[in-house]
Write an enzyme that holds these catalytic residues in place. Sequence first.
Site: not given
Length: 238
Positions: A114-116, A118
């Site tokens: 889920p990096e995007a 953050r």
Amino acid sequence: MTLNRPDRRNALSIELLEALCHELTRLEQDTTNRVVILAGDGKVFSAGLDLREAADTALVERSANTVKQTLEKLHLTPLIVIAVVQGGAFAGGAGVMAACDVVIAAEDARISFPEARRGLLPALVMNVLRHKVREGDLRDLLLTGDPISAGRAQQIGLVQRVVPATQLHATATTIARSVLAGGPETIRQTKKLIGEAFSDAASGGETDLIDRHLAARHSDEAREGLAAFNEKREPKWP
């Protein structure tokens, strides 16, 4: 070996990652050590990067380089590393999982990048993922950030075995014994051979990847995404 921060869902702090690399180096020095089973204490394998620490601008470069070194260490160590994933592996935790040679996941485990969400860029794990996951599945995985089941992760190549949670460690032990049945030097050379077979420079090189990762870490979106996570709210993107 066990990731041992159950109170923080085994979040990957600089200290934890440095300890992991140090322990792998120590084990490598004794060639009678051949297989490592890497697990996480508590309910999940790892929730990913320690985002409280990641929000500290003074630690950004050290944090990024530590992640990079850890992924490289897991990928290049002559030890065969078997990841045992209970509960879930998320973001950097999923990256650490994917960098291992064999991944065994519990049937109810969930995995996501889920990096995007953050404001972060999953650049450092790209060298691992691009050889394991087809392009279309990788786009789905990284652009949505949605968690997938262990079964789905197996379908796209992130996970090699899916078993009931009660059988995780028994399965890991069985696989470890199968590895040990091979010649020690032959197994080491086979792992090296596999790595060399997928060592093309299609990604643009590791220097480029860490530069892009650091640019994202210093961005306004990263500051907002990390602040939102730590403040337990939805991010307010520009």
